[in-house]
Structure formats: C-alpha cells, structure tokens
Motif scaffolding. Sequence first.
Motif, PDB file in Angstrom:
ATOM      1  N   GLY A 194       0.819  -1.208  -0.291  1.00 24.51           N
ATOM      2  CA  GLY A 194       0.232   0.242   0.074  1.00 24.51           C
ATOM      3  C   GLY A 194       0.421   1.252  -0.097  1.00 24.51           C
ATOM      4  N   GLN A 244      -0.847  -2.092   5.163  1.00 22.56           N
ATOM      5  CA  GLN A 244      -1.458  -2.997   5.324  1.00 22.56           C
ATOM      6  C   GLN A 244      -0.343  -3.599   5.207  1.00 22.56           C
ATOM      7  N   LYS A 302       0.545  -7.173   4.162  1.00 27.17           N
ATOM      8  CA  LYS A 302      -0.139  -8.544   2.989  1.00 27.17           C
ATOM      9  C   LYS A 302      -1.191  -9.300   3.860  1.00 27.17           C
ATOM     10  N   VAL A 329      -4.359  -7.515   4.050  1.00 20.60           N
ATOM     11  CA  VAL A 329      -4.818  -7.236   2.948  1.00 20.60           C
ATOM     12  C   VAL A 329      -5.772  -8.548   2.563  1.00 20.60           C
ATOM     13  N   ASP A 337      -1.727  -5.144  -6.042  1.00 21.94           N
ATOM     14  CA  ASP A 337      -1.964  -4.491  -4.973  1.00 21.94           C
ATOM     15  C   ASP A 337      -2.799  -4.780  -4.671  1.00 21.94           C
ATOM     16  N   ILE A 338      -3.618  -3.618  -3.397  1.00 20.69           N
ATOM     17  CA  ILE A 338      -4.975  -4.475  -1.906  1.00 20.69           C
ATOM     18  C   ILE A 338      -5.752  -4.370  -3.212  1.00 20.69           C
ATOM     19  N   THR A 339      -6.168  -3.510  -4.522  1.00 19.29           N
ATOM     20  CA  THR A 339      -7.293  -3.099  -5.568  1.00 19.29           C
ATOM     21  C   THR A 339      -7.358  -4.966  -6.143  1.00 19.29           C
TER      22      THR A 339
END
Lengths: 721, 280
Positions: free
Chosen positions: B30, B36, B38, B41, B262-264
């Motif tokens: 992030g 955050q 991993k 997440v 990535d997070i998204t």
Amino acid sequence: MAPQRTSALYPNGSAYVGALQHPQTAFTDPDLRAGTVQENVLGFPDPRSGNFASVFKVTSPTGQWAVKCFTRQVEHQQQRYAAIDAALNRLEHAALVHFNYQPEGVNINGTRYPLLKMQWVDAQELLRWLEHHHRDQEKVFHLAGQLVDLVHALEDAGIAHGDLQHGNLLVTAAGKLVLVDYDGMFVPELAGYPATEKGLPHYQHPARSDADYGPGLDRFSAWVIYTSLYAIATHSPLWTELREPGAERLLFTHDDFLDPVTSTAFTALRTLGNTQLAKLGDALVSFARSPRLDRIPALDPPDLLGVASTTIPTPRTPGPDTDQLPDWLTDHVPQTRATTTSSLLQENDDHKLPLQTFPGDSRLMAARLAIVTALLGAAGGVSGSRLTAINPLLWYLLALTAVLLVAWLYTRHPQVHARRQALQDHHDAKQATSKAHQQLSGAQHQLAEFEQRCRQHQNDFDTTRAAIAQKSRDAMTAASNVLRAALQQISGERTALGDGSGMRHAVLARKQKEHVGYALTNSLITNDPPEDINTLRTKYLAEKGIRSAADFTGYYVSDQGGRGERTYLRRAGGGSVYVKQIGKGCAANLVAWRESIEQRAERSAPKTLTAFEENWVRGELRRQLDLLDQREKQAHQQRDGTARAARAAEQAAYAEQDARQKRLQAETTSERNNLNRLKTRAESELKTCRMHQGRREKIAACYTDITGTRFLQRMAWMARR
Amino acid sequence: MPYTAEISRSNPSCFVFLLDQSHSMIDTIGDAAVQQRKADVVADALNRLLQELVIKCAKEGGVRDYFQVAVIGYGAGAASAFGGELAGRDLVPLSQVAIHPMQIETRSKKVPDGAGGLIEQSTRFPVWVKPVAANGTPMCQALQHTRRLVDQFLTEHPDCFPPVVLNLSDGASTDGDPGQDAAKLRELSSTDGNVLLFNLHVSTEGSQPTIFPGQDAALPADDYARLLFSMSSPLPAHMRAYASQQGLPVDDSSRGFVFNADITTVVQFLDIGTRASDLR
C-alpha cells in the motif's frame, strides 16, 4: 466496501449487507428509513440474491416491502421501469405486483444508487410450492389455469416477461399465482432497446439469443411450464422421476430441448399412456425444433385437454378417440399418432425454413432504374455521336456507372450480406465440428493409450509375481537338492557302518598289524642274526639305524651307471640306505629273515576281538549312528529354514507388489475417471457442434436463391410487372 | 462449450483458495497513507469474497449449496485455514460456511448523516480466516493437497462446473518446482472443462501490477513471474467478459494470473476468478 476501479460499477451484495445494517442512513425514502431490515441467524440483513440484484425484506410503518438493490448497472434502467410501470398499470392483472423505482434510493459510501420498492408478497417459489403440493391435482391444475390466464393477458398486451421460470413465479398460501422480477421485461414502449438477459436455460428455446427482445419472448417458456404443470397434475410421480432432489427446474432441462430424441422427459411423456400428455410433449418437441422463436404459437391450452383458462380442468382418461388433432396443433405436430415415437426419432422437417428471395424493396427498384440507365447509356453511346451533342464516351461512362451501381447494389444487398453470413456461419460450424471431432478422437486415443498402459502395468505385475514365485520355487528346489545330497551321503555312511562288522575287521586288522609290528621291532639283529650277518656287519647295520626287523622292508641293487653294483636296503620309514659289507647276498638273507619273522608273527597274531574291544566297537557304532542321525536332522532343519526364508521373502515381495498395485490402482482409477470425463466432454461438444452445424446448414440452404442471376431475374420480373 | 455447466444444488462446483502463510507475508503493502500487512490484506479480501459468495447464493429459504469451499493455508504445512466450527475441514458446503464464521468483527467509520454532517457508524462483518505469517512457502505441498481434494470432488460431481483454485502468494515455492504439481492439477477435468488454476502474486514493491496477461503481454523480466504465468489457466470466456466489463484489457489468451498485485487488484482477482457463471 470493495474498492472499485470505475465508478460505473455497482456495489456488490456485501456492500448492501453492510450499509443496510443501518436503514436510517442507507435509504432515502423516509418510510424505508424508519423500517427494519429482516436479519439472518447471524444478525445480518438477509438477502435473496439474483443475477442483477439482492432483495431485502423491510418492515416499515406503512407495511412490508421487498427492496431490490442492484449489483449490476442496466442501461436505461429508469426509462425501462417507467415504461414497464405504465404498461403493467394499464393491464391491472392480479398476478402482477406494483413497484416503485427510486433512482437514488440507497446510499452506499456517499454514492446513491437506485432501488426498487415492491409490496412484499408472502408466497412460496413455484418449486417449493410444488414440493408440497405436486400430489394435489386440483391445486396444480388450478395453478396451470392461472398461468394460462396470466400469459394470455401479457400476450394480448404485447408484453413479455423475458425470464418466465420457477424463481419468478410465486404461489401464495391461498394458491394465487404471482409473477415477480420485471428486470428483463419487454413492453411495446421498449421496442428497439436491447435485451438485458437471456432467461434461465431450462425454460428457454435453443435458438434464443442475446438479441431476442420483443413480444413472444415468453412463448416457449410458457409451453414448458404449462406442459410441466399438466404432466405433474396428471402423473405426480414425474415430479421425482424426472428431477433429482433440489434440481432448479421443472420437468425439462435445456438438454431435452437440444436433443429431444434422447430426452428422458419427452420419452416419459410419450410412454405414460396419456394421449393428451403425449400430444403436449410432442408439441413442445416440435417447438424446440423450430429454428426460430417467432414461429412458436402463443400458449393456448386446447379444448382437447379439457382446460379452460379460468376453470379447473378435469383430465380426461386417455381414450382411443383422441387421435384427431385440434387445429392449433396440426401445424406443429407430425401427422402421425402422437403416441407413435418413430416420427420423433427422425430429424423433424416440419420447420423447414422458407426459401429466401429478394424482396421487392427500394433497392431492387434502384437497381432496375440503374439497369434502365445503363441500357439508355449504352444505347446513347451507340447512337450518341449522331443523335446528340454529348460525347459517346460520356454515354458509355454513364452505362458503366449504372452497371457498377447494379453490382454495388447487389453486393450491398442485405439478403446477399445475409447469405454470405449464413455461408460463413455454416463454414465456421463445419470447422467447429471437425475440431470437436479431432478433440474426441484425441480423447479416445488418450483413453485407449491409457488402457494399453494399464494392461502393460498389469502384465508387469503378473510378470513380477511370476518371477517372485519362480525365485521362491528355485530357492526351495536348491534347498531340497542340498538335503537330498546330504541324505545320500548319510545313508552311504550308515550302510558302511552296517552292523559294525567293518569296524570290527578294522579293529582286528589294526590289532594284528600291531602284533606283527611288535614282533618285528622286538626281533633285534644282534639277538638273532640272520645268516652271514656277523658282528661287524651287525655293527655297520646298527650304525645306519638298522637294528631290528622293523627297521627295513626290502632291498634293491643299483648298477650305479656302469660303475659296479651296489646294494641298498629300503628303510621302513621310507628311503634307502647303503650299508658297508652288505651285498646282495646279505641283503637277501636279511629280507628272508625279516619275512620269516613276519610270517611267524602273522600266524601267531590274535584272530578275534576281546570282550572289551567288542564293547568298544558296539559303543563306537552307536556313537557313529547317533552322529549320522543328528546330521540327518540338521540337514532337514537346514532345508526347512531355507524354505521358510524363501516363503517369507515371497510373501514380503507379494505384499510390496500388492501395495504398489493398490497405489497404482488408486491413481489409475482417478486417471481413468478423468479421461472418461474428458471423453464425455468431447462427445457432448461434438454433439452440440453437429446440431449447431445442422441448424446452420438449414439456414444456409435457404439462401440458394440469393444469387446474381436471381437478382437480375427478380429485377426483370419487377420490370415486367 | 466448456465452462458452461449449470451450477445448482444437485450439481455444485467448488472453490479452493490457497493462502500463502509464509513469513514474508508480514511485510506491508500500500502507499504511505495506508500501510497494511500482506497477510492482513489477503485474509481481509478473502473474508469479503466469502461473504459475497454467501450473499450471491442466498435465496428464498436460505443459502444454497451451489459451491463447496476450501481455504488451504500453506506455511508450516498445507492444511485447512478455517477456524472455529469449521477448523480442520477442507471442502465445506457454502450453507455451512455461511453460518459458521470464526467470529464477527465490528468496524467503525464515519458516514454522512444525510443532514450535512458525519456520524460514526459501526458495521459488522463475518471473519472466516485469520492472517498468519510464519514459516516457508510449501506451494508444491499445497497444490498436491488441492489435487487430492479436487480429484475426490470430481469423482462425486463428474459433470460439475470445473473447480476453480485461486492461489494467493507473495514468493517462490520453498519445497520444489510447483510447475509440475500445477500441471497435474490443471489436467483434472470434469465433463465441462479442466480445473482452473489462477495465481496471484502480492507485491511489496509498489510497482505496476500485471493483470491477466495474454501471450503477447510483456511479463516482468522475472523467472518467478514466468513460472506463475505458465502455471495459470487461461480465463474462460465468461470471466474474460466480466473482466472486460470492469475495464481490464483481456484477450482470448489472457491467463488467470496477476503479478505485483496491490490491494485493489487482490479484491478484483478474487471477484473475477470466482465468477463461475451466472447464478440465478
């Protein structure tokens, strides 16, 4: 809230479940804001989800509401709902529910999304209702009647639901039919809009495509539902015979429509002995085979079946007088007895598509004008130079342009385009079939190779097992051979021992030999000199170690390579010796002396064994025999031990093989299942491709008349007219 | 057509989520504002996905068993990552998953009160899987375990929509080359198509994610990226269509593979990868 890449994405179900935990902030409608959302066992808002939306039950001060929250955006949703609302209001049918579309009804993370607020209907989904009531003929018929009534009302108004299926048909406790979920509905005002869905396959015609959107969309589904309800009403065991528990469909699957010939459901309808049911089934088969949706008639339960749309029908017992088909069916059912299956087992030709022609449209008119222009141009070119002032070349150019225009009109004609498309589709379908065929061959080949490998494995196992057995046998045989040799040896020795006489003889012989030996040793030359052996010779003899008769055994004469004779005495212990003054004569005398002593001793030697010796012999014999017994036992033990070891090794080897085989079998079973699934997959793929190809071929065949010649003929025909 | 089998209670499909629980999952991803771990997440995304699956299959009368779900964590070994009632269980029918979260968490956030202000509101959500970050990355073991589960499932449901396996990891396998085991898993097939194996690699680097690359896509010059790419199944048509609706550039050769997620992207990967087919 799930992150969203584009704002066009609608919230997902969990976003709604999160937001609806607080209806007072989630909703914009004051009534809903004051309501409570029904919760599940974990205390979360309890959704009922569909393909496009989740529905929540909200109890507000004004009543109970079904609130539909959308998870996918639908183009022109607001216009669609407005049009649907208007159309349904005009219809005012009891089976329809009112709704209120709120374009900004729900607030998710600061963004407002539409919702649909509908009166909550306390009712069961059709399948759950049938689960309880399929044996109640009267109720099921009553429901079928309501379906006919509803479908008629919609049909008459030019409306189609778009996804007529069990999930959208609810039945109230009073047995009243309610139709819900109008997301995919067509109303006349929506003509020209694209469809939003294709409907549940188990209710849809094989030819229904994404593009189909218009009146008549529900016809096939209506027949499917009606036929199912009729079948369940007249023969309730079909409910469990044609459906696996929990199946999400009525009596038919999409595969039944794709391939009615092998369909269990259609076969069942034909073979139950109920002529009316058989006719309904055959009609449905014929509709399923229709290459086009718009050729299916609207649901119109025939008098034949004794069904009036609003009354409870009474099924008639099948009789022989029902062969005459009613008008409504004659167009669709093969002209044979409905109970005859043969017609259905052949490819049905009832739905031959009409041969395509060039319609008498403006294009044809334009082409005709162009041809006239071309002719004029040609004529003008020929005569132009003389009759008019225009250059003949211009006339020819005019004619050429007109001809090109005709060619252009022909190539751009929608029918020609359609023909090209149909041929291309047919070609593609053939390619797909050929590919599917290759895939199936591949799968079959793989399976065959696999089975070959399995057989090879089995052979390997058999060979290994045989080798294990052989090795064990060889070890046993070798051990037995060792035993046999040992026993032979022992037996020989036992025979040799016999009753001990051999041993007795040996003992006696040794005793006699000793006796003679003593006599010889005790006969000293000095005490009893042989003839011619004087003191000096005795002395010489003694010097060479020859003192008694036991010290020599004989003599020999050597000529010493011609240098004169010399006499040697043979020593008792081996070797020979020359003794001074002992010539041939003396030596002969000595030997004779020795022999006389020996003979005397032999004569005087004992001829029997003493009692002691006899005892010893018996004892020794027993001991020897015992030893032999012991050796025999040991030999047997050794053989048994070797055999046991061989057997144990064999068992261990077998156990290892068994374990290996079991492992391999588990793997093999798994792989065989997998390959069989792959084969089934390829088979069904091929079947689908073939059916698709068949349909494409039929369509392509309709365009045989779409040719340049026909185009010109049609122009000429028009011109003549 | 493969990948078109109807998913119903009588013919369910299954999802197997493989969750990397190796030590490096403790690293953060992030941007500077939202850091955050991993592991957090991935666990968070998975919990949300499970909730979404449950909601999609919620109908009149409750959650329908359209799917069986397994979450296999791999780190110390490869075993079920479910907790609570479901601890130790591999493939669990969705209706059971629905009513047995390990716990229910509450998170607070400020939302508009509708009158121009903000109010603090707590939202509850179910948690099935807790983040773990320790030990190695025994990916081969996880794939072998999955193959056994899936093989058994296929024996019981030969005509099912093919099982989908979603592998979420952040590093190379520590117990050998997973390519072989992945191939063996993908070889399994129902009568509707081969098992689908999708791989997602979570990055700490913050470089641009590579999402569903096709044959012509420029893969990162990284052997591990190439390995994961070769391990991943092509996306079936309906998933491509759905990915395309989400604005992702996909073509016929696109594979279910994400590198440097990535997070998204983690959420998106799970969303698209579990898009089995339209549920009614």
